[in-house]
Design a protein around this motif. Structure first.
Motif, PDB file in Angstrom:
ATOM      1  N   LEU A 255       0.837  -1.203   0.000  1.00 49.52           N
ATOM      2  CA  LEU A 255       0.000   0.000   0.000  1.00 49.52           C
ATOM      3  C   LEU A 255       0.874   1.256   0.000  1.00 49.52           C
ATOM      4  N   ALA A 256       1.950   1.249   0.781  1.00 50.12           N
ATOM      5  CA  ALA A 256       2.848   2.402   0.839  1.00 50.12           C
ATOM      6  C   ALA A 256       3.509   2.657  -0.516  1.00 50.12           C
ATOM      7  N   ILE A 257       3.887   1.584  -1.204  1.00 53.30           N
ATOM      8  CA  ILE A 257       4.500   1.727  -2.534  1.00 53.30           C
ATOM      9  C   ILE A 257       3.499   2.338  -3.512  1.00 53.30           C
ATOM     10  N   TRP A 258       2.264   1.832  -3.504  1.00 58.41           N
ATOM     11  CA  TRP A 258       1.228   2.387  -4.385  1.00 58.41           C
ATOM     12  C   TRP A 258       0.953   3.853  -4.051  1.00 58.41           C
ATOM     13  N   PHE A 259       0.885   4.163  -2.750  1.00 56.40           N
ATOM     14  CA  PHE A 259       0.581   5.527  -2.320  1.00 56.40           C
ATOM     15  C   PHE A 259       1.686   6.481  -2.741  1.00 56.40           C
ATOM     16  N   ALA A 260       2.944   6.048  -2.598  1.00 54.43           N
ATOM     17  CA  ALA A 260       4.068   6.895  -3.008  1.00 54.43           C
ATOM     18  C   ALA A 260       4.079   7.108  -4.520  1.00 54.43           C
ATOM     19  N   TRP A 261       3.657   6.092  -5.268  1.00 53.85           N
ATOM     20  CA  TRP A 261       3.642   6.193  -6.731  1.00 53.85           C
ATOM     21  C   TRP A 261       2.489   7.046  -7.239  1.00 53.85           C
ATOM     22  N   LEU A 262       1.373   7.104  -6.544  1.00 49.69           N
ATOM     23  CA  LEU A 262       0.141   7.730  -7.025  1.00 49.69           C
ATOM     24  C   LEU A 262       0.420   9.141  -7.544  1.00 49.69           C
ATOM     25  N   PRO A 263       0.256   9.386  -8.844  1.00 53.02           N
ATOM     26  CA  PRO A 263       0.664  10.678  -9.410  1.00 53.02           C
ATOM     27  C   PRO A 263      -0.485  11.689  -9.436  1.00 53.02           C
ATOM     28  N   PRO A 264      -0.189  12.963  -9.186  1.00 49.84           N
ATOM     29  CA  PRO A 264      -1.195  14.002  -9.413  1.00 49.84           C
ATOM     30  C   PRO A 264      -1.402  14.202 -10.903  1.00 49.84           C
ATOM     31  N   LYS A 265      -2.577  14.753 -11.276  1.00 50.36           N
ATOM     32  CA  LYS A 265      -2.908  14.898 -12.696  1.00 50.36           C
ATOM     33  C   LYS A 265      -3.431  16.300 -12.995  1.00 50.36           C
ATOM     34  N   GLN A 266      -3.364  16.659 -14.276  1.00 47.46           N
ATOM     35  CA  GLN A 266      -3.916  17.925 -14.748  1.00 47.46           C
ATOM     36  C   GLN A 266      -5.272  17.740 -15.415  1.00 47.46           C
ATOM     37  N   ASP A 267      -5.548  16.529 -15.895  1.00 47.29           N
ATOM     38  CA  ASP A 267      -6.720  16.310 -16.741  1.00 47.29           C
ATOM     39  C   ASP A 267      -7.819  15.533 -16.009  1.00 47.29           C
ATOM     40  N   ARG A 268      -8.485  16.206 -15.139  1.00 47.67           N
ATOM     41  CA  ARG A 268      -9.639  15.629 -14.444  1.00 47.67           C
ATOM     42  C   ARG A 268     -10.858  16.509 -14.725  1.00 47.67           C
ATOM     43  N   PRO A 269     -12.053  16.015 -14.449  1.00 49.16           N
ATOM     44  CA  PRO A 269     -13.253  16.858 -14.613  1.00 49.16           C
ATOM     45  C   PRO A 269     -13.373  17.853 -13.455  1.00 49.16           C
ATOM     46  N   TRP A 270     -12.654  18.965 -13.579  1.00 50.18           N
ATOM     47  CA  TRP A 270     -12.555  19.924 -12.482  1.00 50.18           C
ATOM     48  C   TRP A 270     -13.846  20.721 -12.301  1.00 50.18           C
ATOM     49  N   MET A 271     -14.051  21.198 -11.073  1.00 56.42           N
ATOM     50  CA  MET A 271     -15.125  22.152 -10.823  1.00 56.42           C
ATOM     51  C   MET A 271     -14.801  23.456 -11.540  1.00 56.42           C
TER      52      MET A 271
END
Length: 403
Positions: A102-118
């Motif tokens: 879980l820690a490895i996945w959490f550290a890898w989880l990338p932020p993104k620019q292309d989401r359905p933003w408010m």
């Protein structure tokens, strides 16, 4: 029998401190180790549960099953390890292995620019600099929305005294009437001051911090470090600990980003002008916001409730400019107390209209409170771009920048 022999026999039968202490010490160490082990396992289980609670929000059944399994695994591992039954090492190894994955996945989880933003965070702040005059900055995607309360929403009654909760019971009653992203050119050589704005909705300990830059020949411009919410998402302090939100830098007109807090959402908003800064320092702070926006445009970052939030980012930028004026303080983390920090550091002005005043902290909160000033300020009034910024500064000092 003589008294000496009696005393000798008694001494021989009494346990010596040298033989009793090692056993007691070992027992104390064992108890302490068990307590620490239990706390570590509990924290790891809660951390894992929070991650799945946030990131499986769209799958409530799966989320519920996962949370039950985490709780069961944690309790079984704890009991097996403390009692050291036949399979305790296997249970502990399994728990540690799953936590590591879980820690490895959490550290890898990338932020993104292309989401359905408010809508209010759908655009990314960009800027350009004049080739002939480096002080002329053109900002693109400056937010200038029109907001109002939803039809049928409860009446907003503004408090007349300092208050730190929403003036309405229900949230989510703000409506965007017009979405407008504008372009604005400012001259940094005309910067005349900076104001810190704190907005409260859940008590005096926590607030949202914004900065407004004043200009000699222009209306102020506000900057805010925001969570970049997706459609149908709402703010969660806990979600900010486990990578639920990306971070955004929003440049906005005060008639948008401050008005919607004071006159639409019913948050309690306070404005504190800052003294003792030079124009060079304020220019550096303005450019630091632009650099933050540029970095986010190139590579998105996660918002973090504790270490990368609306207040810590501001003070990190300010401390990079002058750590003496902005020393580290626990109140930077407890953002609701930022005005107290400013007062204690001597950063709040001591003159009003050229005359000395002796406002204590309580008087500062009374005078800085925006809501009573704009209690009767309407949606129609807010169509004048200059009206709201002028209204909220009534009765407040406007300190000049140092040479």
């Amino acid at each position: 029998m003589s008294n000496n022999s009696t005393l000798s026999n008694k001494n021989n039968t009494l346990p010596s401190s040298s033989t009793a202490s090692p056993g007691a010490a070992k027992k104390a160490v064992a108890i302490t180790a068990k307590i620490l082990f239990s706390l570590i396992l509990l924290i790891a289980s809660l951390w894992a549960g929070l991650i799945f609670w946030v990131h499986l929000a769209d799958y409530p059944i799966l989320r519920g099953i996962t949370l039950v399994l985490i709780a069961a695994l944690g309790l079984i591992t704890l009991r097996a390890s403390l009692t050291q039954n036949l399979y305790w090492q296997r249970w502990l190894a399994g728990f540690v292995s799953l936590a590591a994955l879980l820690a490895i996945w959490f550290a890898w989880l990338p932020p993104k620019q292309d989401r359905p933003w408010m809508p209010e965070v759908s655009q990314v702040l960009q800027f350009s600099q004049s080739q002939s005059n480096p002080n002329l900055i053109t900002l693109h995607n400056v937010r200038d929305f029109d907001w109002e309360r939803a039809p049928g929403a409860e009446k907003l009654v503004q408090p007349t005294q300092p208050y730190y909760y929403k003036a309405v019971e229900k949230g989510g009653q703000d409506v965007v009437v017009n979405e407008r992203w504008s372009e604005r050119t400012v001259d940094l050589s005309k910067l005349s001051g900076v104001d810190i704005i704190n907005s409260y909705w859940m008590g005096e300990q926590i607030g949202h911090t914004l900065l407004s830059f004043r200009f000699e020949d222009e209306r102020p411009l506000s900057f805010s470090i925001e969570i970049r919410k997706e459609e149908d998402e709402s703010f969660s302090a806990f979600g900010g600990f486990v990578k639920q939100f990306e971070m955004a830098v929003v440049a906005s007109e005060e008639r948008d980003i401050v008005y919607t807090r004071s006159n639409v959402r019913g948050e309690q908003v306070y404005m504190f002008p800052i003294q003792g800064l030079s124009q060079a320092q304020v220019q550096q702070l303005f450019r630091a916001y632009l650099e933050q926006a540029k970095q986010l445009q190139q590579a998105p970052k996660w918002y973090n409730t504790l270490i990368r939030n609306c207040t810590t980012v501001i003070f990190d930028m300010a401390r990079a400019i002058d750590a003496t004026d902005f020393p580290w303080d626990y109140r930077i983390l407890m953002s609701g107390y930022v005005p107290n920090y400013l007062y204690d550091q001597g950063l709040l002005p001591e003159q009003l209209d050229g005359k000395d005043h002796q406002w204590d902290k309580e008087q500062w909160y009374i005078n800085a409170h925006i809501n009573p000033k704009v209690a009767n300020f309407s949606f129609e009034d807010n169509q004048d771009l200059d009206a709201y910024p002028e209204k909220v500064r009534q009765g407040l000092p406007q300190p000049k920048l140092m040479p």
